[in-house]
Write an enzyme that holds these catalytic residues in place. Structure first.
Site, mmCIF file in Angstrom:
data_model
loop_
_atom_site.group_PDB
_atom_site.id
_atom_site.type_symbol
_atom_site.label_atom_id
_atom_site.label_comp_id
_atom_site.label_asym_id
_atom_site.label_seq_id
_atom_site.Cartn_x
_atom_site.Cartn_y
_atom_site.Cartn_z
ATOM 1 N N CYS A 176 -0.088 -12.939 -4.744
ATOM 2 C CA CYS A 176 -1.112 -12.039 -5.423
ATOM 3 C C CYS A 176 -0.968 -11.410 -6.525
ATOM 4 C CB CYS A 176 -1.505 -11.332 -4.174
ATOM 5 S SG CYS A 176 -0.723 -9.718 -3.877
ATOM 6 N N ILE B 169 -10.279 7.680 9.314
ATOM 7 C CA ILE B 169 -8.904 7.924 8.749
ATOM 8 C C ILE B 169 -8.516 6.770 7.966
ATOM 9 C CG2 ILE B 169 -7.620 8.204 10.799
ATOM 10 C CD1 ILE B 169 -6.419 10.825 9.208
#
Length: 498
Positions: A467, A187
């Site tokens: 980033c 999950i």
């Protein structure tokens, strides 16, 4: 207050012994679930239905909670809220039933459906006609429509016992949880994997949860929340495990050693290898994933075959042929979509030119360069928690969201005391789009090395991580803050005007 619970039709067509076994299992599951809400609830199985009786004087809000819980227990097809009285005559039955259903059929097309058992001097059709006539007389503008009714009025008569059905709801269907064994669901907190896990639970599979952490505490907190939500709503009759494996080091090793086009497939193969190990430790015989054919490059049929080849046990994919929108719609019905919509999208390995059909020999050659010690370290650091322990205590305040310094302009950056920007992108991304800040010192540390190298940096500077989207930078800064390193923030380059 009495409820009759009808079994899922696929249960009723089983052999007598299997049906009895499933009914006993479902009865136990209902008892385990409802007694969490009120210990006075009584549950009794019968051949054609399960009877649930609530204690006298139960509060209205508790009744509503129990009725809602019954709609989410696998194996129940329909819930009938009933009142049982002694049957005396057709008129007496109508006197009981008409007041309950008068307003529901007023101005609408309806049909009476009667089920009758025992010896009577009338047929089921006679009972239906008599009740239908009385409802027509009592309800304004009501009409009988046997083929396409808007309202169906159900009636059950067992010998001299009349079940006056005042309301009914659809159940979840499926098989009793635990009847079909157990599986380990991978999950991630997105749309697909919770839906896949729910589908397994609905089919009677006791489903545990396995999470590969790619984004630190913030990532894990979100996935713990959605896993607990799914279990509490649809699987609370059984205790299951939540297993967390820190996988950032594995991602870093993939980025160091695996060719670009194979990274996605190799990451999934490493996850499958780790999942096999964790499943064997706990005696679980199968894995479950949220893969859907062709949704991403690692989920082409060819690449799924390469991922399967890394597994010693079967990998079940309940949403394999579902459209993405259908999965999202189901997630909304399960109330797991709200978690996916707020979960930061984090993928530690994104190939710039991924293979849609990764060759087996190329994968084998690439994985020969992989340091499996990193995978072993991740498995050694795995944690297992009973899923019922993931929910905070009722008197426990939710933790305050962590905050990190975020700077979005070179001017603000220059005003900081001793700033330094760390470009945490991969080397190919840094080369393709260099970060130019002439007035501020910069460093290059790929994100997969940052957690190891950050503690070695001087503590008298303010480091800002960079980033392209800012998501990975924020997650890394939160991860460092969790480790006590609070002098790391985020630098986001403002979009050009116009």
């Amino acid at each position: 207050m009495l409820y009759l619970l009808k079994l899922h039709p696929e249960i009723t067509i089983k052999s007598r012994s299997v049906r009895q076994q499933m009914t006993r299992s479902l009865t136990a599951n209902i008892r385990n679930t409802l007694r969490r809400l009120d210990p006075g609830v009584r549950v009794k199985d019968q051949w054609d239905a399960i009877r649930v009786r609530l204690p006298d004087g139960i509060a209205e809000h508790a009744v509503a909670e129990i009725e809602d819980a019954l709609t989410r227990i696998p194996g129940i097809q329909q819930i009938l809220a009933t009142e049982e009285v002694t049957f005396e005559s057709l008129d007496q039955a109508a006197d009981r039933i008409v007041p309950v259903w008068r307003s529901a059929v007023a101005g609408r097309r309806f049909r009476v459906t009667a089920k009758r058992r025992g010896h009577h001097d009338f047929t089921s059709a006679d009972l239906e006609r008599h009740l239908g006539g009385r409802l027509l007389s009592a309800a304004a503008d009501a009409r009988v429509d046997l083929k396409h009714p808007e309202v169906v009025v159900p009636v059950e008569l067992n010998d001299r016992r009349l079940q006056v059905i005042r309301a009914r709801w659809q159940g979840l269907g499926g098989y009793p949880l635990g009847m079909q064994g157990q599986a380990l669901a991978l999950i991630s907190g997105g749309f697909d994997s919770p839906v896949a896990a729910w589908k397994m639970m609905r089919r009677g599979v006791k489903t545990h949860f396995l999470f590969f952490n790619l984004g630190g505490p913030a990532h894990e907190a979100g996935v713990r929340e959605v896993s607990h939500h799914l279990w509490a709503r649809y699987g609370a009759s059984h205790k299951v495990k939540f297993i967390s494996v820190p996988f950032e080091g594995v991602v870093g090793e993939i980025l160091r050693s695996i060719p670009d086009g194979l990274m996605g497939v190799v990451l999934k193969r490493m996850m499958v290898r780790a999942a096999n190990r964790m499943a064997r430790r706990t005696g679980i015989p199968a894995l479950v994933t949220g893969d859907a054919i062709a949704q991403v490059s690692s989920q082409t049929l060819a690449n799924l075959g390469q991922i399967d080849a890394a597994s010693e046990m079967p990998i079940l994919r309940p949403v394999l042929t579902d459209d993405k929108q259908d999965i999202i719609d189901q997630a909304r019905r399960l109330d797991t979509a709200r978690f996916a919509e707020t979960m930061p999208e984090y993928c530690g390995v994104i190939s710039r030119r991924p293979h849609n059909k990764a060759p087996a020999e190329a994968i084998a050659a690439a994985e020969a360069e992989f340091d499996y010690g990193v995978l072993e370290a991740a498995l050694e650091a795995a944690t297992t928690t009973g899923i019922d322990r993931l929910a905070p205590a009722a008197d426990e305040a939710p933790p305050a969201p962590a905050e990190v310094l975020t700077v979005d302009s070179p001017e603000t950056l220059a005003r900081l005391e001793a700033p330094c920007v760390i470009d945490i992108r991969r080397e190919d991304e840094q080369e393709a789009s260099p970060l130019e800040l002439p007035e501020v010192p910069t460093m290059r540390i790929p994100f997969y090395e940052l957690q190891e190298r950050a503690p070695q940096l001087p503590g008298d500077r303010q480091y800002l991580l960079y980033c392209d989207q800012g998501v990975m930078s924020r997650m890394q800064a939160l991860h460092l803050a969790d480790r006590g390193l609070h002098h790391f923030g985020v630098y986001r380059r403002a979009a050009p005007a116009g």
